[in-house]
Design a protein around this motif. Structure first.
Motif, PDB file in Angstrom:
ATOM      1  N   HIS A 176       0.822  -1.210   0.000  1.00 30.27           N
ATOM      2  CA  HIS A 176       0.000   0.000   0.000  1.00 30.27           C
ATOM      3  C   HIS A 176       0.860   1.266   0.000  1.00 30.27           C
ATOM      4  O   HIS A 176       0.522   2.253  -0.648  1.00 30.27           O
ATOM      5  CB  HIS A 176      -0.936  -0.006   1.213  1.00 30.27           C
ATOM      6  N   SER A 210       2.292   2.107  -3.612  1.00 29.67           N
ATOM      7  CA  SER A 210       1.295   2.307  -4.686  1.00 29.67           C
ATOM      8  C   SER A 210       1.843   1.885  -6.044  1.00 29.67           C
ATOM      9  O   SER A 210       1.971   2.691  -6.958  1.00 29.67           O
ATOM     10  CB  SER A 210       0.853   3.770  -4.729  1.00 29.67           C
ATOM     11  N   GLN A 238       2.200  -2.693   4.853  1.00 29.32           N
ATOM     12  CA  GLN A 238       0.757  -2.603   4.639  1.00 29.32           C
ATOM     13  C   GLN A 238       0.402  -3.386   3.377  1.00 29.32           C
ATOM     14  O   GLN A 238       0.644  -2.927   2.261  1.00 29.32           O
ATOM     15  CB  GLN A 238       0.322  -1.154   4.491  1.00 29.32           C
ATOM     16  N   GLU A 252      -2.085  -4.552   0.738  1.00 32.77           N
ATOM     17  CA  GLU A 252      -3.367  -4.117   0.194  1.00 32.77           C
ATOM     18  C   GLU A 252      -3.855  -5.149  -0.809  1.00 32.77           C
ATOM     19  O   GLU A 252      -3.104  -5.595  -1.671  1.00 32.77           O
ATOM     20  CB  GLU A 252      -3.247  -2.758  -0.486  1.00 32.77           C
ATOM     21  N   HIS A 284      -6.375  -5.432  -3.833  1.00 31.93           N
ATOM     22  CA  HIS A 284      -6.943  -4.419  -4.723  1.00 31.93           C
ATOM     23  C   HIS A 284      -7.529  -5.089  -5.963  1.00 31.93           C
ATOM     24  O   HIS A 284      -6.901  -5.955  -6.564  1.00 31.93           O
ATOM     25  CB  HIS A 284      -5.843  -3.437  -5.134  1.00 31.93           C
ATOM     26  N   GLY A 332     -11.639  -0.898  -6.588  1.00 34.27           N
ATOM     27  CA  GLY A 332     -10.734  -0.236  -5.653  1.00 34.27           C
ATOM     28  C   GLY A 332     -10.133  -1.195  -4.659  1.00 34.27           C
ATOM     29  O   GLY A 332     -10.083  -2.406  -4.881  1.00 34.27           O
ATOM     30  N   SER A 333      -9.729  -0.628  -3.566  1.00 31.27           N
ATOM     31  CA  SER A 333      -9.119  -1.379  -2.483  1.00 31.27           C
ATOM     32  C   SER A 333     -10.172  -2.246  -1.800  1.00 31.27           C
ATOM     33  O   SER A 333     -11.297  -1.804  -1.553  1.00 31.27           O
ATOM     34  CB  SER A 333      -8.501  -0.405  -1.477  1.00 31.27           C
ATOM     35  N   ASP A 347      -9.069  -4.353   0.995  1.00 33.06           N
ATOM     36  CA  ASP A 347      -8.630  -4.390   2.392  1.00 33.06           C
ATOM     37  C   ASP A 347      -7.178  -3.945   2.463  1.00 33.06           C
ATOM     38  O   ASP A 347      -6.421  -4.116   1.499  1.00 33.06           O
ATOM     39  CB  ASP A 347      -8.768  -5.811   2.950  1.00 33.06           C
ATOM     40  N   ILE A 348      -6.809  -3.377   3.599  1.00 34.38           N
ATOM     41  CA  ILE A 348      -5.406  -3.056   3.902  1.00 34.38           C
ATOM     42  C   ILE A 348      -5.097  -3.697   5.239  1.00 34.38           C
ATOM     43  O   ILE A 348      -5.798  -3.457   6.230  1.00 34.38           O
ATOM     44  CB  ILE A 348      -5.160  -1.532   3.939  1.00 34.38           C
TER      45      ILE A 348
END
Length: 154
Positions: A18, A21, A86, A88, A90, A95-96, A98-99
């Motif tokens: 996360h 990115s 973190q 993620e 996706h 979108g996301s 969960d993180i």
């Protein structure tokens, strides 16, 4: 254990760091498609059989799992660097999902694919399901542990 329903548009969803990115890879080889998993810096792409909502279970482990692979149609592994700590999940065009906070480091992702042969003729319905196991491990190349003998996804 965490349970999700993930929209696998274009037959893919991502596990990534996360904090970095990362960009999802777009250059796929035939080998990537056959393995149903692809790794790039800070991202692992999981390639389910359906490009619909699919059930996914995520298990965080302390060590490599020693479970038999007999109950799965296809199993592959890849390494994932998480410098931010973190993880993620996706979706490809969504979108996301969960993180999840984890200790920063390098992890191994085992992707298990089950009941791949249950898809309807149009590929929209099925009882396929997916399990991801993640544990701290040194970086290693993508590995195919069990190859599905049926047809490949889209």
């Amino acid at each position: 254990m965490r349970q999700y329903r993930i929209f696998a548009d274009y037959h893919q969803f991502y596990l990534w760091d996360h904090g970095t990115s990362p960009e999802a890879p777009t250059d796929y080889s035939e080998e990537d498609t056959t393995r149903r998993i692809k790794a790039a810096p800070f991202v692992v792409v999981i390639q389910p059989e359906r490009d619909m909502d699919v059930p996914v279970q995520l298990d965080l482990c302390d060590a490599p799992p020693d479970e038999p692979l007999d109950g799965w149609d296809h199993v592959a592994e890849a390494s994932l660097e998480l410098p931010s700590g973190q993880l993620e999940i996706h979706e490809c065009t969504g979108g996301s999902v969960d993180i999840i906070p984890l200790p920063p480091g390098t992890y191994r992702v085992r992707a298990c694919f089950g009941r791949l042969g249950t898809l309807s003729e149009d590929g929209l319905e099925g009882d396929d399901h997916y399990r991801l196991l993640l544990w701290p491990a040194p970086f290693a190349p993508v590995a195919l542990l069990k190859q599905y003998a049926g047809e490949q996804a889209g």
